[in-house]
Design a protein around this motif. Structure first.
Motif, PDB file in Angstrom:
ATOM      1  N   ALA A   5     -13.246 -45.412  24.684  1.00 18.40           N
ATOM      2  CA  ALA A   5     -13.543 -44.201  24.919  1.00 18.40           C
ATOM      3  C   ALA A   5     -14.385 -42.833  24.791  1.00 18.40           C
ATOM      4  N   THR A   6     -14.901 -43.499  23.922  1.00 15.15           N
ATOM      5  CA  THR A   6     -16.631 -42.055  23.562  1.00 15.15           C
ATOM      6  C   THR A   6     -17.629 -42.315  24.996  1.00 15.15           C
ATOM      7  N   LEU A   7     -17.195 -43.589  25.624  1.00 14.26           N
ATOM      8  CA  LEU A   7     -18.361 -43.659  26.459  1.00 14.26           C
ATOM      9  C   LEU A   7     -18.131 -43.387  27.560  1.00 14.26           C
ATOM     10  N   TYR A   8     -16.435 -42.633  27.767  1.00 15.85           N
ATOM     11  CA  TYR A   8     -16.142 -42.317  28.934  1.00 15.85           C
ATOM     12  C   TYR A   8     -16.182 -40.847  29.142  1.00 15.85           C
ATOM     13  N   ARG A   9     -16.385 -40.051  27.457  1.00 13.13           N
ATOM     14  CA  ARG A   9     -16.366 -38.236  27.539  1.00 13.13           C
ATOM     15  C   ARG A   9     -17.181 -38.091  28.160  1.00 13.13           C
ATOM     16  N   ARG A  10     -17.189 -37.274  29.080  1.00 17.95           N
ATOM     17  CA  ARG A  10     -18.411 -36.547  30.298  1.00 17.95           C
ATOM     18  C   ARG A  10     -19.030 -35.253  29.438  1.00 17.95           C
ATOM     19  N   VAL A  11     -20.134 -36.069  28.599  1.00 21.38           N
ATOM     20  CA  VAL A  11     -20.389 -35.537  27.263  1.00 21.38           C
ATOM     21  C   VAL A  11     -22.087 -35.127  28.359  1.00 21.38           C
ATOM     22  N   GLY A  12     -22.082 -34.037  28.741  1.00 25.74           N
ATOM     23  CA  GLY A  12     -23.318 -33.007  29.274  1.00 25.74           C
ATOM     24  C   GLY A  12     -23.194 -33.790  31.201  1.00 25.74           C
ATOM     25  N   GLY A  13     -24.453 -33.355  31.654  1.00 27.18           N
ATOM     26  CA  GLY A  13     -24.352 -33.768  32.911  1.00 27.18           C
ATOM     27  C   GLY A  13     -24.230 -35.200  32.835  1.00 27.18           C
ATOM     28  N   THR A  14     -24.705 -35.666  34.238  1.00 24.48           N
ATOM     29  CA  THR A  14     -25.091 -36.811  34.591  1.00 24.48           C
ATOM     30  C   THR A  14     -25.904 -37.394  34.580  1.00 24.48           C
ATOM     31  N   MET A  15     -27.216 -36.746  34.791  1.00 30.75           N
ATOM     32  CA  MET A  15     -27.849 -37.331  33.495  1.00 30.75           C
ATOM     33  C   MET A  15     -28.374 -37.906  32.036  1.00 30.75           C
ATOM     34  N   VAL A  16     -27.832 -37.036  31.376  1.00 21.84           N
ATOM     35  CA  VAL A  16     -27.418 -36.854  30.278  1.00 21.84           C
ATOM     36  C   VAL A  16     -26.853 -38.131  30.270  1.00 21.84           C
ATOM     37  N   ARG A  17     -25.273 -38.784  30.639  1.00 17.84           N
ATOM     38  CA  ARG A  17     -24.910 -39.350  30.452  1.00 17.84           C
ATOM     39  C   ARG A  17     -25.221 -40.733  31.224  1.00 17.84           C
ATOM     40  N   ARG A  18     -26.652 -40.805  31.422  1.00 12.34           N
ATOM     41  CA  ARG A  18     -27.226 -42.114  31.929  1.00 12.34           C
ATOM     42  C   ARG A  18     -28.579 -42.309  30.592  1.00 12.34           C
ATOM     43  N   GLN A  19     -28.838 -41.478  30.481  1.00 12.24           N
ATOM     44  CA  GLN A  19     -29.925 -41.548  29.109  1.00 12.24           C
ATOM     45  C   GLN A  19     -29.163 -42.263  27.921  1.00 12.24           C
ATOM     46  N   GLN A  20     -28.346 -41.386  27.996  1.00 10.40           N
ATOM     47  CA  GLN A  20     -27.182 -41.987  26.520  1.00 10.40           C
ATOM     48  C   GLN A  20     -26.671 -43.527  26.171  1.00 10.40           C
ATOM     49  N   PHE A  21     -26.684 -43.908  27.551  1.00  9.19           N
ATOM     50  CA  PHE A  21     -26.416 -45.122  28.403  1.00  9.19           C
ATOM     51  C   PHE A  21     -27.447 -46.487  28.258  1.00  9.19           C
ATOM     52  N   GLU A  22     -28.716 -45.442  28.558  1.00  5.70           N
ATOM     53  CA  GLU A  22     -30.125 -46.612  28.395  1.00  5.70           C
ATOM     54  C   GLU A  22     -30.194 -46.305  26.719  1.00  5.70           C
TER      55      GLU A  22
END
Length: 290
Positions: free
Chosen positions: A183-200
């Motif tokens: 569930a923590t991976l789906y939480r929209r923390v920051g915008g799209t780029m922030v989420r992409r950078q976090q996954f990377e």
């Protein structure tokens, strides 16, 4: 930096979050000592505060506050001061102590333990763990807290969280294990780029040979971590310390009997989570969908 040919000197507004925490006795002592050394050396070479400030690119008021131990000097300030005052590296060397004062006392204590640990195991129930966060993710997360942090405190906390990640540069490398709730991976923390950078970032860390990264799927059966975070740190001398939100009132424990309870719970959590390879595949899929 200049405007119409005039050099613009740095002021307090340019450096938020570099105030001294009055409750941090060791930090206050370090900054006061460094400030006193700076003042003595400046006076020894016959430079006035304004003249010195111009030489290092800082306003006179900020120079006085640093020398009075009311502001934490940046690394660039100390290095430039060493050069201007011809200190032979003595002023520059104080950065090793000053940089520790930059971070809150509690964070320093945690970082100190993490720096000594040969093995760290963490289950995080509500957030991506701090050792895995990008600066942008950490900032967006901290910005959501209430009451809101001041801009200065926010920057200080983000810098402290990022500084703890120097653990990845240690030699020999410690064994690190992380279990995150899906569930923590789906939480929209920051915008799209922030989420992409976090996954990377998760994929980068998860592929390190000394790191095991697992995801607890949302459709898992109930498990011992549902009452909150669990942390276990083991040291070279055979001692260990652990903490769990759902055990022993959340306090750190080092008693062997209490540690065995936390180890049992953490081991059960790891067994129920997705294997590392499947966890990385899930994160790759989420990255592709973001």
């Amino acid at each position: 930096m200049s405007v119409d040919g005039e050099v613009r000197l740095r002021t307090e507004a340019d450096e938020p979050g570099w105030e001294v925490d009055p409750d941090d006795e060791w930090g206050v002592a370090v900054v006061a000592t460094v400030g006193r050394q700076l003042k003595l050396r400046r006076e020894a070479v016959g430079m006035r505060a304004g003249e010195f400030g111009t030489a290092v690119g800082y306003g006179e008021d900020l120079v006085y506050k640093i020398e009075a131990g009311k502001r934490i000097p940046r690394q660039e300030y100390l290095y430039k001061a060493d050069e201007v005052l011809d200190a032979g590296g003595l002023i520059a060397a104080t950065w090793e102590d000053v940089k520790k004062v930059r971070y809150p006392k509690k964070v320093r204590a945690l970082a100190k333990m993490e720096a000594k640990a040969v093995e760290i195991g963490v289950y995080e129930s509500s957030n991506i763990h701090g050792l895995l966060q990008t600066p942008e993710h950490a900032r967006a997360l901290l910005e959501s807290w209430k009451p809101a942090y001041s801009p200065e405190d926010l920057e200080r906390l983000v810098a402290a969280r990022v500084a703890r990640q120097s653990i990845y540069e240690r030699t020999p490398a410690p064994a690190l294990g992380f279990v995150l709730e899906e569930a923590t991976l789906y939480r929209r923390v920051g915008g799209t780029m922030v989420r992409r950078q976090q996954f990377e970032r998760l994929l980068e860390v998860g592929r390190l040979p000394n790191v095991t990264l697992q995801v607890m799927p949302m459709d898992s059966a109930p498990h011992p971590g549902m009452s909150g975070r669990i942390e276990l740190l083991k040291f070279e001398d055979g001692t260990a310390v652990g903490r769990s939100d759902g055990a022993f009132n959340g306090r750190p424990v080092s008693d062997l009997r209490e540690l065995r309870i936390l180890e049992l719970r953490y081991g059960t959590i790891r067994a129920q989570a997705l294997p590392p390879r499947e966890s990385l595949v899930l994160i790759e899929r989420l990255l592709g969908e973001t």
